[in-house]
Design a protein around this motif. Structure first.
Motif, short mmCIF file in Angstrom:
data_model
loop_
_atom_site.label_atom_id
_atom_site.label_comp_id
_atom_site.label_asym_id
_atom_site.label_seq_id
_atom_site.Cartn_x
_atom_site.Cartn_y
_atom_site.Cartn_z
N GLN A 708 17.74 19.60 16.04
CA GLN A 708 17.81 18.27 15.38
C GLN A 708 17.77 18.37 13.82
O GLN A 708 18.28 17.66 13.19
N HIS A 757 22.73 10.09 14.11
CA HIS A 757 21.84 11.20 14.56
C HIS A 757 22.87 11.30 16.01
O HIS A 757 23.12 12.30 16.55
N TYR A 761 25.03 14.73 17.13
CA TYR A 761 24.56 15.52 18.27
C TYR A 761 26.04 15.62 19.39
O TYR A 761 25.86 16.41 20.20
N GLU A 804 15.03 11.62 20.39
CA GLU A 804 14.99 10.61 19.71
C GLU A 804 13.76 9.53 19.87
O GLU A 804 13.11 9.10 18.99
#
Length: 864
Positions: A708, A757, A761, A804
């Motif tokens: 992350q 995000h 990813y 998340e």
């Protein structure tokens, strides 16, 4: 005795008492005024009753007691009677001591009823005093000469004792008939329950009072500021001078939480202190005002204002020297004087008067030997006296117990942790000392993160920093021969690391110290991943799924990995896998190992590590994690750039995880590891941390956790375009929630961040399967993803979703609860229901449609 009643004598006594009655009525009024004023300080909200015995009651008692009293109009001691009904037993004690100090006691006729009760008697426990008034004012109330040496009776009891006396005791012991044994036994059982309730009630009241004085633990700090403003309005508009000191002290206690010394000085200086005739209240005002003045001007201890503050504190601490406050009488006054002595010692320490400070600390401890913080303040002096130290061990252990109780109750948290750190250090229990100091760092960090202190940041940081500086000074000044250098280094280095992370630019000295202690590293590529845990060769049996799939977990990671640097357990597994991944270019990391200066004979250094650095320890211990944090912080790496993956381990690993959490790093503990270290998830101090994750042994969830912080393969403008396209796709294909049912320009920033995000990813997922993302100005070429590729990507997408959610405060639970952020789907892919898996499959299937809307396409990396 003759049963004949002399009616003339009886009438004569009635006439004599009629003449005395007006004096006793005046007596009752004066007594009520004094006792009500005393209760304002020692027993707020107590009930005060006072009366002169009426003629009918006198007449009956005179007849019944005629054999004992020949002149009852002058011999009875209860012709004026008063009663004080308090809430707690502690207040009974306080009022009793006030009476003994201010009235003339007829000890022969006074008694404490509890002292004469038999073992099987309960309930009727109250204190009875026969008193005369002095010829001088009491609490500013003049005593009329007309009252003279006449006597009065005062009863003091709790509200439960009062209920027992009026309802039960009088029915049994003052009745004219014999009460059956069964009723007496029932009465005794009820009385025992009431007596126990009286004790528990007192403890409850004390807990509530502690709660109210520790708003920093229980309230939002902004709410506290609002409460202060509310109370200031009430204070400014209060018409009664009698009520103002109590209000001012309430404001002061709350303002102290957020370090608003100006507010405390303002409200307390506005009081006409010299006109206050309540000694305990006056002492409280002097102490709080003096302490606030000294805190406000502590950077200029030579100033007039600081000196004035010292004087105010001195009025309470040294009543023999100053005449402003009387010598303490009650327990509460002794404890207040002890606090004042401790505060005065602190001011002397600022003025470099160390000898005087030590003497005052000792006096504070002598006044209140149960206070662990007073013992901690003067412990250095005891240590220097070898004959004293063995005698103090029991006191230290008791003080540690008290500190733990304070933490459990949510009061004095930072002070309690620091004090325990000092005590454990003195006792030679070094890992416990280190853990206590780590807990102190964690508390400060969590307070900054979880509560809005932006308006009070400087005051808080100054206060916290001073507390840590005091501990470092203590450790430096306490030179004990049996302390080893390595153990002292653990603790002092952790305190310096904590200061550097908590206070940043306010702690240049700590940063200098860390740089001088750091290993000669060439720097750290961000992000930093620490893989810690068991060094046992039997790790495969403890966590087989993780060991078999750690190749997938580490695949594609870019940055720095830190581990143990030996060939066994977690460190050995990391070295082997990183070496394997490097061979085909699937990982780009710098692998660093940390070992003690002397490793055990059965341990072997691992040559797969790029560099090995050593702590000064002989044998594995806390020194290694402390050393790598020294190196990281000294090189400017922020804890927010560090993730820790915990795979089992024992006591040392648990300390390693706690230190990382305390500093602000994210820590994931693998749930199936079943070790001592994994118990951190239920730890009272750390278990509820938003930075701690208990992950299932699912490789793709773990991979999402460690990835992350890595840099994405997309440029910022690509991420932004694709994130907007993903949100538009979401609005068109699902039933959005109220918060997300908005166009991009009106969307909440947290939801925008989530979309970004997501896209970052997505690029990671595609790359791991051999695909990239690029801009296109023509119709995008579609790639054909196989069902196995889609499932592989869906599994990785589920891992991303789990991390998340965890980062957003969600936690696992069998029943979904959106308001409480509980989901049953924060589990491994293999444990997901088929219908839930389809969400991830559908999203992966739509990758190309989302990218197409953003002017991008997927391509095979080997065809670039």
């Amino acid at each position: 005795m003759s049963s004949t009643i002399d009616k003339n004598w009886h009438l004569e006594q009635i006439n004599k008492y009629s003449e005395e009655y007006s004096f006793y009525k005046e007596y009752a009024g004066i007594l009520r005024q004094i006792l009500e004023k005393a209760c304002d300080s020692y027993a707020p909200n107590a009930i005060v009753q006072a009366r002169a015995k009426n003629l009918s009651s006198f007449a009956e008692k005179a007849v019944r007691k005629r054999s004992k009293y020949s002149q009852p109009a002058y011999q009875f001691t209860d012709l004026c009677g008063a009663r004080v009904i308090t809430h707690t037993l502690a207040q009974v004690d306080a009022i009793s001591k006030f009476i003994e100090a201010n009235f003339i006691i007829d000890w022969e006729n006074s008694l404490d009823v509890s002292s004469r009760l038999q073992k099987d008697q309960f309930g009727y426990r109250s204190v009875h005093y026969v008193i005369s008034l002095p010829q001088k004012p009491v609490l500013g109330i003049d005593i009329p000469e007309s009252i003279g040496p006449r006597k009065a009776e005062i009863q003091i009891r709790t509200i439960l004792q009062h209920a027992w006396s009026d309802i039960t005791h009088d029915r049994i012991y003052k009745s004219n008939f014999s009460v059956p044994g069964k009723l007496r036994r029932d009465s005794a059982r009820l009385a025992a329950l009431m007596e126990n309730a009286d004790s528990l009630f007192g403890e409850f009241v004390q807990s509530i009072d502690s709660y109210q004085l520790n708003y920093n633990t229980y309230s939002n700090l902004v709410d506290i500021a609002n409460e202060i403003e509310t109370l200031k309005t009430v204070f400014n508009n209060e018409q009664s001078k009698k009520n103002k000191p109590g209000l001012a002290l309430r404001i002061a206690k709350i303002a102290e939480v957020i370090k608003k010394w100006d507010t405390i000085v303002e409200v307390l200086q506005s009081l006409a202190v010299d006109e206050m005739d309540n000694p305990y209240l006056k002492a409280q005002v002097f102490l709080e005002l003096g302490y606030a003045l000294c805190m406000k001007h502590k950077k200029k201890p030579d100033s007039k204002e600081f000196h004035t503050g010292q004087q105010y504190i001195g009025y309470v601490a040294l009543p023999d020297k100053y005449s402003m406050c009387p010598a303490p009488i009650t327990k509460e006054e002794y404890l207040l004087q002890a606090r004042a002595l401790s505060a005065l010692a602190w001011t002397q320490k600022l003025l470099q008067n160390k000898k005087t400070a030590r003497q005052l600390n000792l006096q504070a401890f002598e006044k209140d030997p149960q206070n662990p913080y007073f013992l901690a303040d003067c412990i250095e002096q005891f240590i220097e006296e070898e004959d004293y130290f063995p005698l103090l061990k029991n006191s230290i252990n008791e003080a540690i117990t008290t500190c733990k109780a304070h933490i459990s109750a949510g009061i004095e948290i930072l002070r309690a942790y620091l004090t325990m750190g000092r005590f454990f250090y003195i006792l030679g229990v070094y890992t416990n000392s280190l853990e206590s100091y780590i807990n102190a760092i964690h508390y400060c960090n969590s307070l900054k993160v979880e509560k809005d202190i932006s308006n009070f940041k400087d005051d808080f940081e100054d206060s916290f920093k001073e507390a840590f500086d005091n501990e470092l000074a203590f450790l430096k000044n306490t030179e004990l021969g049996y302390k080893t250098t390595a153990e002292l280094a653990w603790i002092t280095n952790v305190l310096h690391v904590g200061k550097a992370c908590l206070f940043e630019d306010k702690s240049p000295r700590s940063l200098e110290v860390l740089k001088s202690l750091a290993a000669k590293t060439t720097g750290f590529d961000r992000p930093v991943l620490i893989i810690a845990g068991s060094t046992s060769s039997g790790l495969d049996e403890d966590c087989p799924i993780l060991c078999n799939d750690l190749l997938q977990v580490l695949k594609g990671f870019r940055g720095t990995i830190i581990s143990g640097g030996i060939t066994s357990g977690v460190p050995g597994m990391v070295g082997k896998l990183v070496n394997e991944l490097r061979k085909d270019g699937r990982i780009a990391v710098c692998l660093l190992g940390y070992l003690p200066k002397t490793i055990p004979f059965d341990a072997t250094r691992d040559d797969n590590y790029d560099s090995i650095f050593c702590s000064p320890d002989h044998g594995f211990g806390p020194g290694e994690p402390v050393q790598y944090w020294v190196d990281l912080v000294s090189q400017g790496v922020k804890p927010s750039e560090v993730s820790v993956l915990g795979i089992g381990g024992g006591t040392i690993s648990a300390l390693e995880y706690k230190l990382a959490l305390a500093l602000g790093a994210r820590v994931a503990v693998i749930g199936s590891a079943g070790s001592t270290a994994s118990q951190i998830t239920t730890d009272a101090a750390f278990g509820g941390s938003n930075y701690l994750f208990s992950l299932p042994p699912d490789p793709m969830i773990i991979r999402a956790f460690i990835m992350q912080k890595t840099q994405p393969f997309l440029a910022e403008e690509q991420v932004e375009k694709a994130a907007q396209a993903a949100h538009a796709h979401y609005l068109n294909t699902t039933q959005p929630t109220e918060a997300s049912r908005k166009t991009w320009d009106k969307l909440n920033e947290d939801l925008k961040l989530s979309n970004r995000h997501h896209i970052k990813y997505m690029a990671e997922i595609l790359r791991s399967c051999g695909y990239g993302i690029r801009n296109t100005t023509t119709e995008p070429c579609l790639v054909e993803l196989t069902p196995s590729q889609i499932e592989e990507m869906a599994i990785m997408e589920h891992g991303r979703w789990v991390i998340e959610r965890l980062n957003s405060g969600w936690r696992y639970g069998e029943q979904k609860d959106v308001d409480k952020k509980i989901s049953p789907h924060l589990v491994a892919w293999s444990d997901l229901p088929v219908e839930i898996r389809e969400y991830d499959v559908d999203f992966v299937t739509n990758y190309q449609n989302i990218l197409k809307d953003a002017g991008m396409e997927i391509y095979r990396l080997d065809q670039d």
